[in-house]
Every structure is written in structure tokens, then in C-alpha cells.
Write an enzyme that holds these catalytic residues in place. Structure first.
Site, PDB file in Angstrom:
ATOM      1  CE1 TYR A 482      -2.978  -3.170   0.644  1.00 12.03           C
ATOM      2  CE2 TYR A 482      -2.363  -3.071   2.957  1.00 12.03           C
ATOM      3  CZ  TYR A 482      -2.989  -3.714   1.913  1.00 12.03           C
ATOM      4  OH  TYR A 482      -3.642  -4.912   2.150  1.00 12.03           O
ATOM      5  CG  HIS A 483       4.190   1.703   1.027  1.00 16.03           C
ATOM      6  ND1 HIS A 483       5.271   1.012   1.557  1.00 16.03           N
ATOM      7  CD2 HIS A 483       3.309   1.869   2.049  1.00 16.03           C
ATOM      8  CE1 HIS A 483       5.047   0.770   2.834  1.00 16.03           C
ATOM      9  NE2 HIS A 483       3.861   1.276   3.155  1.00 16.03           N
TER      10      HIS A 483
END
Length: 552
Positions: A482-483
Site C-alpha cells: 500500500y505504498h
């Protein structure tokens, strides 16, 4: 099939009328910081537009609540990537916060800044003022570190950073095994050096999440010069020639326009910011023409340079108890909930991971290139609950992937989700690091005292041994961490979208302030760096306003 954002029935305020000095698009990790810092000047008016709603859901504020808020359309945009060849054609869910605080209200609370060299490399590429020594003061400015202030940490900022309260046997064994494997212990991976093994720090305070909405926005809303409009989905930017003069947004089925006297600040994230730019006619002319958008300003790099951290998950069964055993049954869940309500302690205070490792995937590297997130539990998917056996998870990701993807609109309608193409594991270097990272994980697992309690490697399993098999495992058992970053990159090359003051190249009155401006993704979790970017941007915006006043 394309999907559209739902219409919102709730109105937080009447639609914004007239003009404001600054219009901020997005009340996420960066936007809340900007709203606070810019509205410190009582002489300016600030409008903050947020497409999501209020952060009223109680699970937002319980640290482990990300199990309930991720993949929940009430709080999460629920993005889905295109099928990706590098991971066997799979599509991955990409949670992004659709609520005040943005992804800081949904994330795993992990506070990691990255490596000194990340920022020095940004500066070396021509981005003046972005070296480590220049950005460190902004990390410190935002931080309220419970350990107190020192050379690397601040204690007077609004963002609470705390040590983990939970210790479990399997986590302690993992730390000791990593040390036996030659990885030094490091009690502060955000200090003098990142390399080593230790417990994560997290953005929490007294058992509650500390999002940017709570830390920065809530206090600022007491000011008369800051206006917040929720459920306001930006459709496009308004241009007059080469100047951005305002924003068009939809709220409850109605289209509204608002003007910005000085600047529009786009803080909609690595997906939302390039999407809004493209829907506004800012981007690659060829692509815009294909989707029926008139190109008003050519910028080939909008939506390109997409980077993300891909984690390879390894799960080990154990003969000692893990959190799987503590939260598996209803009575255990009741006990855990009671403990949290009465004492603000226990498993509900957990960040997404407990133990971090920053190390090298192979000998000869100048600095760590992989990161572990160790969890004293395991599951196939968080929403499905934990496994019915004792186990822990050791996820490992490449810190600086060389694969590059893109965010591209597929419709002129800003309500239609864009195409998300990560292009995971599309370079030889990324494939090599993935294979080597699995080997490092297995090396740690074979060290005392961890090996004494491991009974079986559940994922990927003992059948995966050769380099070819390990790469196949990486493609099959990997997930985003989730980056997303880099889609409006800062720089001066042909794909750069903003300059080193975050002004969009070739346009006046517009800056991008969020993780999309990272030229190269930082070596670690991205929330703390995004907050730093906004802190630094706020000072640059204030300086520009001061200069214009002086000129007048």
C-alpha cells in the site's frame, strides 16, 4: 468494466461560493497538514475539499481497526489494479482512504522515514532543498515522539509517535534469530541509521490512532479562515491560459465551482492527483486524445513513474502460541475487546506489524535494500480472519524497486476509476531481489531460538527451492504493501511534473503536494515522508506569499 464513485447524499456545508486564497484538494495525509499550516496565517482564507466523509467510524480510531476499514467502501476507495503479468495476471486491491485523514486513517500506523540516502539522491538529481539535512527539520517539526526530543526527533509536534505496547514470545524469538543471522539490533530505525532489527514505532496515542485528521485538521478547524467541505469530489481544475484559477467539484449530484486567488494545492494522492490532472487536460496529448480529453497543457510524465512496495509473504506454523490463538474464538475476542475498553492495551492496539528488519538481500550492497514486516499472526486475507493454527507472518519487500508503472484515465469523467498498472517484477533486478529476500527470510527462520518453535513453512512451502521456483513463489504469494508513489514526480527531466518547489511545470497557481511527487520511492513506509513533504511545502507556500507581498 469501469466503476464509478457513488453519489453522496450527505452535505457537510453549503457549496463553497466566491473565492479563497488557497484551495486544497484532498484532506488526506498531506492535505490535513497543509490546511493546518497555511491557515496559521489569519490573513489568508483556505478551502479544503474532501471527496470522502467524516472520520466518525469508531474502527478508524482503534489501531487494529484497519481490518474493518480497508476494503470497506464507506471508508476506502477500493481501487483494483489491472491484471499484472509480473504477478501471474493477478489483480491486487489497493486501499486508499476515502475519509478525513485519507490513508492515515486507514493505514497500519507504522512510522518509518526512509534512509538518509533517499533524500540525498533526490537533491543530487537537482531537487534543491530536498537532501536529508534539509528535510530532517520537517520530520521533527511534525513529531511528538514519546521518547522525547533529540538530534533526530521532535517532541512538540502534533503527530504522536509511540512505541508498541504489545510484546509476544514469537516476536522476541524473531528478533533474536535475526541477530543470530548477523542483523544488528536497532532500537530506533528512524534515528542515526536505519539498518537493523527492532520493534516498529507507530502513530498512536494512549491506545488510539493518531491520523493527520486528528493531529492537524481537528485543531485547525477552530480557525475562522479555514473552511472544510466534505463529500466534494473534484472533477477538474479550472484554467485560464497557463494559470490554474480554481476547481470544479461535485457534491450530492450538483456541480460547483470555486476560485483560488493564489494557488490550488492538489493533495489527492498518487492515484487521485494524476487522475485529476489528466481529467483537466494536463498530461500526455496522445493519451488524452484517446480518452476524449482536450490537452490544455502538455506534460508527458503525469501518471507515469508509478512505484510501489511489493511484499512477498512467508507464513510459518509454530508450536508456540501466537495471536492466532488469542483472537480466534468468540470468547477470546470478547476478552480482547474488554481489555481494550478498560485499559487501552492488548491486541487491539496493534499496528499492522510489530517487528521490522532493514537489511541487505545480498553481500556487497552499500545499504539495506529489503524490509521485513513481521506479524505474530497469519491469515489468507485480513477480512477472513486468522488461520485456525498457531503461525506468524514474515513479509519482505524490496525497498527501491526498479519496475515502473502508470496511472492513466480511461474516461474524461473523473468519477471513473483510472487504469492502475504497477508492472510488478518487470525488471531483472527486482526479480533477483525477490528471490534473495525469500532466502534471507528462510535464513532467519533457521536460527535459534526461532527454529525451535517452527514446525512447518506454510507459505510458500518446502516445494519451492530453486531460484526459478522462488521467483514463481514471489509472483504467486505477493501483495502490495500500500505504498503507491511517484506519479507526479519532482525534477527537471522530461517526465518531471513538478519542480523542487512542487509547482507544476509550465503552469501558474498549481502545486502538487503528496506522495506522487517522490522521484524515487523512499526506503520504507510512505506516510511519515508524505507528512514531511506537506510540512516543507507549507513553508514554501508561505515564503512565496511573503515574496509576492514584498513585491507588491
Amino acid at each position: 468494466m469501469s466503476r464509478k464513485y457513488g453519489d453522496f447524499a450527505m452535505h457537510s456545508k453549503t457549496p463553497a461560493q466566491g473565492a479563497y486564497d488557497y484551495v486544497i484538494v484532498g484532506a488526506g495525509s498531506a492535505g490535513c497538514v497543509l490546511a493546518n499550516r497555511i491557515s496559521e496565517d489569519p490573513g489568508v482564507s483556505v478551502l479544503l475539499l474532501e471527496a470522502g466523509g467524516a472520520d466518525w467510524n469508531p474502527w478508524i480510531h482503534v489501531p487494529v481497526g484497519y481490518f474493518k476499514t480497508m476494503h470497506n467502501p464507506a471508508t476506502d476507495w477500493c481501487y483494483l489494479t489491472d491484471p499484472d503479468e509480473g504477478i501471474k495476471g493477478r489483480q491486487l486491491q489497493w486501499p486508499r482512504g476515502k475519509v478525513l485523514g485519507g490513508s492515515s486513517s486507514l493505514n497500519g500506523l507504522l512510522y518509518i522515514r526512509g534512509q538518509r540516502e533517499d533524500y540525498d539522491d533526490w537533491a543530487a538529481a537537482g531537487n534543491v532543498g530536498w537532501g536529508y539535512d534539509s528535510v530532517l527539520p520537517y520530520f521533527k517539526k511534525s513529531e511528538c515522539q514519546e521518547r522525547g526530543a533529540d538530534e533526530y526527533h521532535g517532541a512538540d509536534g502534533p503527530l504522536h509517535v509511540s512505541d508498541l505496547r504489545l510484546r509476544r514470545e514469537i516476536a522476541e524469538r524473531f528478533i533474536e534469530a535475526a541477530k543470530v543471522a548477523g542483523i544488528p539490533e536497532n532500537a530506533d530505525v528512524n534515528g542515526a541509521t536505519q539498518e537493523g532489527v527492532g520493534y516498529f514505532q507507530q502513530t498512536s496515542y494512549k491506545g488510539f490512532r493518531c491520523s493527520t485528521a486528528k493531529a492537524f485538521l481537528r485543531p485547525a478547524l477552530k480557525r475562522h479562515n479555514l473552511t472544510l467541505i466534505k463529500h466534494a469530489h473534484c472533477q477538474r481544475l479550472l484554467l485560464e491560459g497557463k494559470r490554474v484559477v480554481g476547481v470544479e467539484y461535485r457534491q450530492g449530484g450538483q456541480t460547483n465551482r470555486v476560485k483560488a486567488n493564489h494557488e490550488v494545492l492538489l493533495s489527492s494522492g498518487a492515484i487521485g492527483s494524476p487522475q485529476i490532472l489528466q481529467c483537466s487536460g494536463i498530461g500526455d496529448p496522445g493519451h488524452l486524445k484517446k480518452v476524449g480529453v482536450e490537452c490544455l497543457h502538455e506534460l508527458a510524465g503525469v501518471g507515469e513513474n508509478l512505484q510501489d512496495h511489493l511484499q512477498v509473504r512467508l507464513v510459518f506454523k509454530t508450536r508456540c502460541r501466537t495471536l492466532n490463538d488469542e483472537v480466534r474464538h468468540p470468547l477470546m475476542k470478547l476478552a480482547v475487546g474488554t481489555q481494550y475498553v478498560l485499559t487501552r492495551t492488548g491486541p487491539l492496539t496493534l499496528a499492522a506489524s510489530q517487528v521490522c528488519v532493514f537489511t541487505r538481500s545480498r553481500e556487497g550492497l552499500e545499504r539495506p535494500d529489503i524490509q521485513f514486516h513481521m506479524q505474530p499472526l497469519s491469515s489468507d486475507k485480513p477480512a477472513e480472519g486468522v488461520h485456525p493454527f498457531s503461525a506468524f507472518t514474515a513479509s519482505v519487500c524490496q525497498l527501491r524497486p526498479t519496475s515502473r508503472g502508470s496511472i492513466r484515465i480511461i474516461s474524461p469523467d473523473a468519477g471513473v476509476y483510472p487504469s492502475i498498472r504497477p508492472n510488478y517484477l518487470s525488471t531483472e533486478e527486482d526479480c533477483r531481489v525477490a528471490v534473495d529476500a525469500i532466502k534471507v527470510a528462510r535464513r532467519i527462520a533457521t536460527q535459534a531460538p526461532l527454529d525451535e518453535v517452527i514446525t512447518d513453512e506454510y507459505v510458500p512451502g518446502p516445494d519451492y527451492q530453486s531460484d526459478e521456483q522462488l521467483l514463481d513463489a514471489a509472483r504467486q504469494f505477493s501483495q502490495t504493501i500500500y505504498h503507491p508513489a511517484g506519479t507526479c514526480k519532482m525534477g527537471h527531466d522530461p517526465l518531471a511534473v513538478v519542480d523542487d518547489r512542487l509547482r507544476v511545470h509550465g503552469l501558474e497557481g498549481l502545486r502538487v503536494v503528496d506522495a506522487s511527487i517522490m522521484p524515487v520511492i523512499v526506503s520504507g513506509n510512505t506516510n511519515a515522508p508524505t507528512i514531511m513533504i506537506a510540512e516543507k511545502a507549507a513553508d514554501m507556500i508561505k515564503a512565496s506569499r511573503g515574496a509576492s507581498r514584498g513585491a507588491a
